[in-house]
Design an enzyme around this catalytic site. Structure first.
Site, PDB file in Angstrom:
ATOM      1  CB  SER A   1       5.789 -27.575  34.526  1.00 10.51           C
ATOM      2  OG  SER A   1       6.674 -29.131  33.449  1.00 10.51           O
TER       3      SER A   1
ATOM      4  CB  SER B   1       9.911 -27.251  35.399  1.00  7.21           C
ATOM      5  OG  SER B   1       8.701 -26.274  35.180  1.00  7.21           O
TER       6      SER B   1
ATOM      7  CE  LYS C   1       8.242 -23.198  35.282  1.00  8.20           C
ATOM      8  NZ  LYS C   1       7.418 -24.602  34.338  1.00  8.20           N
TER       9      LYS C   1
END
Length: 374
Positions: free
Chosen positions: A120, A96, A20
């Site tokens: 997330s 996310s 990420k």
């Protein structure tokens, strides 16, 4: 950056990993999916989790897209492009850590490394039909991860195969050892508000597994959700206040960030008191049970079309955020999507007993495979 990953060429090894883009990789900028960070300089060193991942033989193949500033639940991103949900194209990829999940679901990597401050990792894993683990708070080192200061955020893996997830955890955390006991885990089936189709799928899985199980409640669950919202709002605002007036911010994140700045000290004190009370409540229930079981999502996620039209649904994390507040490890397992949308089961374990949680998940995953072949 593509809509899923920005290709890199780091390390060598048989297993591919995407990371990420809130996590530093030396020589590459960390932009958190935001145009406001477009001119960020390259990171000078690897985040600790990246260093560890490479040192045990994994191959990092890309930085993964995300909901801007990791501050949203849909996974949409107008600047970098929104990752498609490979398994459920009509639905959001979830945020996310949308790119980490989408890349794994698309077969671009065996493991996606994400972060989980309010669901997330678990939300995008559930939306994309994958396994996702939010470890015990602080278990995996967060040095080199945005935001630098947090009391909620955890680094963790997403995988299409539970054994792949377990192998990754065992590789990057020497303390992670699956217990050798043959005892069946004692499960507390939490009574929570969720759609009928979700409740039925969870009940079917738990019944098929034939584990010792009792029903239970967490009386502070709803309040813990609200408290977690207050904490994430204050901590995100503190971390991102420098960009609050940047015109390059996406409209949804800009609105949330401005609202987050209004979180009062009184609200934060009340949230911290609730954190302590809720943590005690969960710990007490886990004194007589090995894991808690509940749906991952209370209702269907937004369709991509609805999200692109501007709809928001923070309550999709109602069963996720409380365990960020308490710090307990939590794992989502995909269920057979018989309702026409992604379904998932969440397990919560004792703080520090991430391996025991994954052992219980193994038993339930076996029951899921049996159900899927009927």
């Amino acid at each position: 950056m593509t809509s899923v990953i920005e290709a890199l060429a780091l390390g060598r090894g048989p297993k591919r990993v995407v990371v990420k883009d809130t996590i530093d990789i030396a020589g590459h900028p960390t932009r958190a999916g935001s145009a406001a960070l477009a001119e960020a300089p390259p990171a000078r060193r690897h985040a600790e989790i990246v260093e560890r991942t490479l040192s045990v033989g994994y191959r990092i193949v890309g930085k993964a897209n995300l909901h801007e500033l990791a501050f949203g639940m849909t996974g949409l991103n107008a600047w970098t492009g929104t990752p498609e949900n490979p398994c459920f194209p009509e639905w959001i990829p979830g945020g996310s850590s949308s790119g980490s999940a989408a890349a794994v679901a698309a077969g671009l990597a065996e493991v996606g490394i994400g972060t989980d401050t309010g669901g997330s990792i678990r939300l995008p894993a559930a939306c994309c039909g994958l396994y996702g683990l939010k470890p015990t708070f602080g278990r995996l080192d967060r040095r080199g991860v945005m935001p630098a200061a947090t009391s909620l955020d955890c680094v963790g893996p997403i995988a299409a195969d539970l054994e792949e997830l377990i192998a990754f955890m065992a590789a990057v955390d020497p303390r992670f050892v699956i217990p050798a006991t043959q005892d069946l885990p004692r499960v507390a089936r939490l009574d929570v508000a969720a759609d009928d189709a979700i409740q039925a799928a969870v009940e079917e899985c738990l019944t098929e597994a034939s584990l010792p199980m009792t029903s239970a409640t967490l009386g502070l669950l709803d309040e813990a959700y609200s408290a977690a919202m207050a904490v994430i709002n204050r901590e995100t605002f503190d971390a991102c206040a420098a960009w609050r007036d940047d015109t390059r911010l996406g409209a949804d994140v800009a609105r949330r960030l401005r609202a987050a700045g209004e979180t009062s000290d009184t609200e934060l004190r009340e949230a911290e008191a609730l954190r302590r009370a809720f943590t005690r409540e969960v710990d007490r229930l886990l004194e007589t049970h090995d894991v808690l079981a509940l749906p991952t999502l209370p209702h269907a996620p937004l369709t991509r079309a609805a999200a692109e039209a501007g709809e928001q649904d923070l309550t999709i994390s109602a069963l996720l955020r409380p365990f960020n507040l308490s710090g307990h490890p939590a794992l989502t397992l995909p269920l057979v999507p018989r309702a026409g949308y992604p379904l998932a089961l969440q397990l919560v374990g004792r703080r520090g007993d991430d391996a025991g949680l994954c052992r219980a998940a193994r038993l339930l995953a076996g029951a899921l495979r049996a159900t899927a072949t009927e």
